[in-house]
Structure formats: C-alpha cells, structure tokens
Design a protein around this motif. Structure first.
Motif, PDB file in Angstrom:
ATOM      1  N   ARG A 144      47.029  37.508  58.651  1.00 30.43           N
ATOM      2  CA  ARG A 144      46.337  38.798  58.628  1.00 30.43           C
ATOM      3  C   ARG A 144      45.342  38.802  57.476  1.00 30.43           C
ATOM      4  O   ARG A 144      45.531  38.100  56.479  1.00 30.43           O
ATOM      5  N   GLY A 145      44.312  39.575  57.613  1.00 30.89           N
ATOM      6  CA  GLY A 145      43.320  39.657  56.549  1.00 30.89           C
ATOM      7  C   GLY A 145      42.270  38.568  56.623  1.00 30.89           C
ATOM      8  O   GLY A 145      41.348  38.543  55.817  1.00 30.89           O
ATOM      9  N   ILE A 146      42.426  37.643  57.569  1.00 26.23           N
ATOM     10  CA  ILE A 146      41.412  36.592  57.753  1.00 26.23           C
ATOM     11  C   ILE A 146      40.437  37.080  58.823  1.00 26.23           C
ATOM     12  O   ILE A 146      40.876  37.536  59.886  1.00 26.23           O
TER      13      ILE A 146
ATOM     14  N   ARG B 420      39.731  45.764  46.137  1.00 22.23           N
ATOM     15  CA  ARG B 420      38.428  46.084  46.740  1.00 22.23           C
ATOM     16  C   ARG B 420      37.831  47.333  46.060  1.00 22.23           C
ATOM     17  O   ARG B 420      38.535  48.343  45.916  1.00 22.23           O
ATOM     18  N   PRO B 421      36.581  47.254  45.690  1.00 23.34           N
ATOM     19  CA  PRO B 421      35.942  48.478  45.150  1.00 23.34           C
ATOM     20  C   PRO B 421      35.937  49.567  46.235  1.00 23.34           C
ATOM     21  O   PRO B 421      35.749  49.262  47.417  1.00 23.34           O
ATOM     22  N   SER B 436      35.944  51.921  51.806  1.00 23.71           N
ATOM     23  CA  SER B 436      35.813  50.600  51.174  1.00 23.71           C
ATOM     24  C   SER B 436      35.442  49.602  52.262  1.00 23.71           C
ATOM     25  O   SER B 436      35.306  49.967  53.439  1.00 23.71           O
ATOM     26  N   SER B 437      35.290  48.349  51.871  1.00 26.52           N
ATOM     27  CA  SER B 437      34.885  47.328  52.843  1.00 26.52           C
ATOM     28  C   SER B 437      35.960  47.137  53.919  1.00 26.52           C
ATOM     29  O   SER B 437      35.646  46.767  55.047  1.00 26.52           O
ATOM     30  N   GLY B 486      35.689  52.865  37.787  1.00 28.81           N
ATOM     31  CA  GLY B 486      35.623  53.299  39.183  1.00 28.81           C
ATOM     32  C   GLY B 486      36.941  53.167  39.915  1.00 28.81           C
ATOM     33  O   GLY B 486      37.972  52.845  39.330  1.00 28.81           O
ATOM     34  N   TRP B 487      36.849  53.436  41.238  1.00 26.61           N
ATOM     35  CA  TRP B 487      38.052  53.371  42.078  1.00 26.61           C
ATOM     36  C   TRP B 487      38.175  51.998  42.735  1.00 26.61           C
ATOM     37  O   TRP B 487      37.170  51.367  43.040  1.00 26.61           O
ATOM     38  N   GLN B 488      39.394  51.604  42.969  1.00 28.03           N
ATOM     39  CA  GLN B 488      39.660  50.342  43.672  1.00 28.03           C
ATOM     40  C   GLN B 488      40.824  50.523  44.632  1.00 28.03           C
ATOM     41  O   GLN B 488      41.724  51.333  44.383  1.00 28.03           O
TER      42      GLN B 488
END
Lengths: 228, 494
Positions: A144-146, B420-421, B436-437, B486-488
């Motif tokens: 997962r996450g890939i 992740r930012p 986020s991304s 910032g947030w993450q």
C-alpha cells in the motif's frame, strides 16, 4: 501468437477437457489432502481462524484494504502477537516504509525482521529471498502507498516466482495491497470498514476481534485445475 | 608375513598439480608446464599430459616448448599453491591416522597400524577419492614398511591403491633406479649385471657391505624395502590460516571465490581433524594499492561446513568493492568448540542459523544494512525513536502478560515517512478541513491537541509538537501535527 481457445470448438472437446481436469485433480487431491502443510496457520483474527481454519502455509494470501484506516496494520499486530506466542519468526517487507514500531507491544517485535526497501522491485526481491528461508513462518509484503503506475511495472511472473518460493520452503506469504494484485493468491480477503475516532481509546486486542474481513477468494490447491 | 601397516600418499608432479588446482575456469583447459625459475636459462621441470602429448619434453627450454605447443602456459613454482596442496594432503592423512609424516613435497607417510587389517585398503581408497575431490591426483601404497609403501605408491597409477603382500616378488621386478643408487656405484653394479632390486638383494648382504661399504649396505637395505627410521609426526594444526598470492592482478570475483573455495575445503578438514569449528571468518584481500580490505564475519553458530562458509563469504563479497585490483588473500578461521546442543521439544532456536544469517546478509546487501533488522524501541518519548538490531538467534518464551497486546491503545499508526505537508482549515481553533498530497476531506470528528516535548536540555535535539487525531468524511483516521513551520500529516491509523 495468442493461444487458441480450444474449449469453444465443440461440446465434446469441452467434456474431454473437463474430464481430464477432473482426472488430474483426482490424482493429485489425495496426497494434497494428506499433507500436513494444508492445515492453516493461525492468523490472530478469531473470525478468520474459525471460518477458514487459519491462513494457508506455503501459499500466498492477499489482504485488500479497500478503505482508509481499515485495519491492515491491526491485522499485522494480531499476527505479530500470535506468532510471538508460538515463538515463530515473521518478516515484514515494508515497501512504503510505514510501519511504526511504537504502535506495537515491544515484546511482539522481538521475532520480527523488518525490511525497508526503497523501491517495489527491491521489495519483491527481498520478499523472494526471505520466502526461501524456512526459518521464517511468515513473510508479509506491504504494497500500500505505492503508486499504481509503479506497481504495474512488476511483471506477473514475479508473483508466481514468489509463490514458488513459498511452496518450496513452506513459509506463509501475506500481501497487503490497496487493490487486488496477486494473481496467484490462494486466499484473498477484503477489509472495508474504517476505524472510528472512538477506537483510539480501545485496546488493540479488542479492536482485532472487531475486524471483519470478507473472503473474496479461497482456493484449494487444485480447485482451479479441477475447474471448481 | 608381517601385516602391512604403513601407507604412502603420493602426488606425482606435485608442484605442477599444486599450480593447476589453483586455476579456475578456462585457465584449467590450457596446457601447463612448470619452469625451474624466471631466469633466462630456466628449463621445463614438468608438463601436464596435454602438453606432453603435444611433444613438449622435460628439460627443454621455454622457446623449444612453445614451438611444440604454442598455447602452453609456462609458470614457475608457486610457494603458496604448494603450501595449500601440501596442507590438503596432510589434512587427509591426519583424518586417517594420528601418526603422519610430511615426508617430502607431495609425499605423506601414514602409520596405519591402529586400523583393522581388513579396513586399511578401503579407507585408503576413500582418502584417495577425497583427495581427488580436492583436485589432487594421488596414488597410495600400503605395505609393511614405509619404504615399501613408497615403492608401491610410485608403481601405482593415480587414483588407485596398491597393497604389497609379497614384498620379495614385488621388489624383484623393480628397476635398480627405484632405490636411488649413488652415481659412482651405478657402473659397478651394471658391471655385475645388477638391473633390478631383486638382482641386488639376491647377493649376500655382508659381501655387498664388504665390497661397497656403508653406501652399498644402505642401498641393499633400501632395495630390500627395509626402513630403520621411525616416522617424524607432522605438527598438529593450531592455526587455521590459508594464504594465496595471485600471479596476476584480479579485478573480478570468480577467481577469488574459486581460491576461497579451495582453501575452505582444506581448512574445514583441518577443523574436523582437530575436533573444532569456526566461530569467525577473517578475509584479508591484499590490494595492489594499500590498504588491504579486511572483512571480519562473526558466524551465528560454530560451523565447519565448507559449503556454508563459502556461502557466507560469497554473500559478503557480493557487496564488496575494492579500490584497486587484488594481488593476494589471507583467509583465517577462528577456532572454537563445536556447539553440541540437543534440540528441545519447545525450543525456538533457528532451524538453520547459517541459512538465516545468510538470508539476512543478502537482504541487507539488497536494501542496505541499516534498513533491515529487528526493531528495538529507544528509551525515549521522541516519536518514531527506534533502531534496528540483528534478530536474536534464540527467541525467549513470551511472558504470560504479553499473550495479547493489551497495553497498547488504538489501531497502529501507518507512518508517512517523511510526514506530508498539509493545509488545515481551522474552525473554533480546531481542524475542520484537511488537504494534502495524499488525503483531502472534511474533518467530521477530532480530538486534541496533544502536546508533547522532550530533550529540552539539549539545544540540538530538543523537540516540541502538537498532535491532533482527526476523522475525515472519507472515512480515514489520521494524525495531524502542528509544528511552528506549519501543519503535517504524520500518518494514518490503520
């Protein structure tokens, strides 16, 4: 050149092929049934162990995590506790480098070999290597996450190669994925239910019992051959 | 008749064989000859059957030999190869008898008096086969005296054993040269018509002594196969070391692995003879440009199996890169008592410790040594504080209280490494929307803030954080971090 679909030519051919498959299944079913390797390994999930009799050794099981926070690592925690109790060893090939040791009971990490590869290709190579070592009881591969485009680069023979390695060593294989990936998985389970915020205050052991994996595929070793 | 009790293991053309057994791959198929040195007047001392078949004669000059056989490889004697071959010969000898004499290069004399008479020849046959597996073509003689055994070994083709039960009949047919007569006595004996050892021993011993003196008497005794000197036992091996000097620069793995394989076979035999096993391997690769490359490998279990040790070394060599070509190597095994452990019914030791160590080493070579192992939590409240250690060989029984992970609350975190930012919208000072991304969604429930800090006494390590646990409308449960910059998104509860 594409293979010719011989089953469409006539009903007589279909009957012959079915009879042949049944004959092969009959010939091979007896030793397989006698094999002790076919008794399941406890997974740590009571529901699963009761309904399926555990997960198959020397074969690949795939857990498809459909939803976010659906309990893939909780299932891993159950497996860690069960294998620790049985004093077995487990390898976790973590392709997304997401495992958090601090979220687990320290004593349930003593028998864990955590491998953190950089790429999915290396993850497969490492899993294949570990799957050949009979000192291990389980090899868990987290995919997962890939990104999907990177997973699609993994050729299908890699899965069969992994399956062959597991068969020869007797090690049980488990794949955690976001989508069905393993074509040769003997058992495929699906986790759909996300955790709620209140679950953060519950014991992990209690949460494990609440996991409700649905069985999507459960092949006996020769079921596919027999056309079942 | 006295029962045979001595044996000689003889490797003909020993220096040439020693050279040949250390050559791998295609080099083994090249005709090989041994030169008397590297000087201009060097001559051929020995040649392999392939070269002899091409017309190469012993005693010829290199240019004469090359004219007959253009592919001929001419090499001087290699002291390290000879030492290794001699050690292998001696090791097999010691496995047969405690009294072994290193008689000469390629010749080893054994006292087999302790073996039952019926088992001597089969055991010698097995030893010859074992030496063949070590790439040494050896013949063996079995007789009542060491000298008779030597004559028998000389008269026997490589790979076979010859037992002398009737010495007189055997000696009678041997040429006089077999007893190495002094040069000045040869014309006298030829004048008497003495051609074989039997001709000489037919003459009265006392008359020979009266006419030819002490040298004549010694020759008569040699011709009779009598030996008066007791064996000088070879020194017991206490140091398990093998060295090799390459005759050219090596920049690939294969020749190194080949030599290591040869050396390990012999060293493991030495260990077995001594009743010991290796606990550690030290490999020094001598490079053209110093310093040398040294690898020290601790073995998980004492071991004296050459194949297993070879795999351990191969795994290490796979990930080894040297700055310059290899000119030689030294392999050292640290001896220890072999582990005698009866497997317990409830024992959770490894089934194959060496196999496991090899798997771990190969995995570490694949992913990096710092990225594979058993996680150990650090004694710190700093998040994600752990280290990876070598997995234990023996798993202790789990304590009764750790049957289930009861002390840990909530589902485990799947960490995003690195975090992740995130862009977080606040409502009433609480997160209400996250983007986020990886994840985007409205926060349906949240708890926090959870404030934590630590190591304030060290300016370079001090940390401080504010955590929020949020549930999104998409169904995920996440941990948010609010840091000064910032947030993450730290991870997903899974």
């Amino acid at each position: 050149m594409l293979p010719i679909p011989f089953s469409r030519s006539s009903s007589a051919t279909t009957t012959t092929v079915t009879a042949l498959r049944a004959l092969i299944a009959q010939r091979h079913a007896a030793p397989a049934a006698c094999s002790s390797a076919e008794s399941g390994l406890p997974s740590g999930l009571p529901q699963l162990d009761q309904t399926l009799g555990g997960l198959p050794p020397a074969a690949l099981t795939e857990i498809v995590c459909d939803a976010s926070s659906c309990g893939g690592h909780l299932l891993l925690a159950g497996l860690l506790a069960t294998t620790r109790q049985a004093r077995q060893r487990i390898a976790f090939v973590d392709a997304s480098d997401a495992f958090d040791p601090g979220s687990h009971e320290p004593s349930s990490l003593e028998h864990l070999v955590w491998v953190r590869p950089h790429t999915p290709e290396v993850a497969f190579a490492a899993a294949d290597l570990l799957a050949r070592d009979a000192n291990l009881a389980w090899v868990v591969l987290e995919l997962r996450g890939i990104p999907v485009h990177r997973l699609s680069r993994i050729p299908a023979p890699s899965w069969y190669r992994l399956q062959r390695s597991l068969e020869s060593s007797g090690v049980a294989g488990l794949v955690l994925s976001a989508h069905p990936l393993a074509p040769c998985a003997r058992v495929r389970l699906r986790l759909r239910q996300s955790h709620r915020l209140l679950s953060l205050d519950e014991d992990q052991s209690a949460l494990i019992t609440q996991l409700e994996p649905t069985v999507e595929r459960h092949r006996s070793p020769f079921a596919r051959l027999a056309g079942a | 008749m006295k029962a045979p009790a001595f044996s000689v293991l003889l490797a003909a053309d020993f220096s040439l064989q020693a050279l040949r057994r250390m050559r791998s791959g295609r080099e083994r198929n090249v005709p090989l000859a041994l030169l008397s040195g590297t000087h201009r007047r060097a001559v051929l001392l020995a040649a392999c059957p392939q070269a002899r078949a091409a017309g190469v004669a012993i005693g010829s000059s290199p240019s004469q030999a090359l004219a007959r056989c253009p592919r001929l490889l001419l090499l001087p004697a290699d002291a390290s190869a000879e030492a290794e071959a001699a050690a292998a010969l001696l090791a097999v000898g010691v496995s047969l008898s405690p009294v072994v004499e290193d008689t000469a290069p390629g010749t080893c004399t054994l006292d087999l008096s302790g073996h039952p008479a019926a088992q001597r020849e089969p055991r010698l046959q097995a030893a010859v086969a074992q030496l063949h597996a070590l790439d040494l073509a050896v013949s063996a003689g079995l007789a009542a005296t060491p000298l008779l055994a030597l004559y028998a070994a000389r008269e026997c083709p490589a790979g076979q054993v010859r037992t002398i039960e009737h010495p007189r009949g055997f000696l009678a047919r041997l040429p006089l040269a077999a007893a190495a007569p002094p040069e000045h006595l040869q014309p006298i004996l030829a004048g008497w018509g003495v051609r074989t050892l039997g001709d000489l021993t037919d003459l009265p011993r006392a008359e020979i002594a009266r006419r030819l003196g002490a040298e004549g008497l010694a020759l008569w005794e040699r011709a009779a196969g009598e030996s008066v000197l007791p064996l000088t036992p070879a020194r017991t091996t206490t140091e398990f070391v093998a060295r090799h000097a390459f005759d050219h620069l090596i920049s690939t793995l294969e020749p190194v692995q080949f030599i290591l394989h040869r050396q390990l076979e012999r060293l493991c035999l030495d260990l077995t003879n001594a009743g010991l096993a290796a606990s550690r391997i030290t490999l020094e690769l001598h490079l053209e440009d110093p310093p040398d490359s040294v690898s020290d490998i601790a073995l998980p279990d004492p071991c004296r199996d050459a194949a297993t040790l070879g795999r351990v070394l191969a795994t290490r060599l796979d990930s080894l890169h040297t700055a310059s070509p290899v000119v030689g190597l030294t392999l050292r095994l640290a001896p220890t008592r072999p582990l005698l452990r009866q497997p317990g019914l409830l024992d959770a030791a490894l089934r194959d410790p060496h196999g496991f160590a090899e798997t771990l080493a190969r995995t570490a070579a694949l992913v990096g040594t710092e990225r594979a192992g058993t996680p150990i939590l650090e004694d710190s409240r700093r998040p994600d504080a752990f280290r990876l250690s070598t997995p234990p060989e023996l798993l202790p029984p789990p304590a009764a209280t750790t049957a289930a992970p009861t002390t840990v609350l909530g589902p485990p975190l799947r960490r995003f490494r690195p975090p992740r930012p995130a862009w977080v919208e606040l409502s009433d000072h609480r997160p209400s929307f996250v983007r986020s991304s990886d994840v985007t969604g409205e926060v349906t429930a949240c708890v926090g803030p959870w404030l934590a800090s630590g190591e304030w006494w060290r300016a370079d390590l001090t940390w401080q954080r504010e955590e929020w646990d949020v549930q999104l409308d998409s169904g995920g449960l996440y941990r948010l971090l609010h840091l000064p910059d910032g947030w993450q998104l730290e991870g997903e509860y899974d």
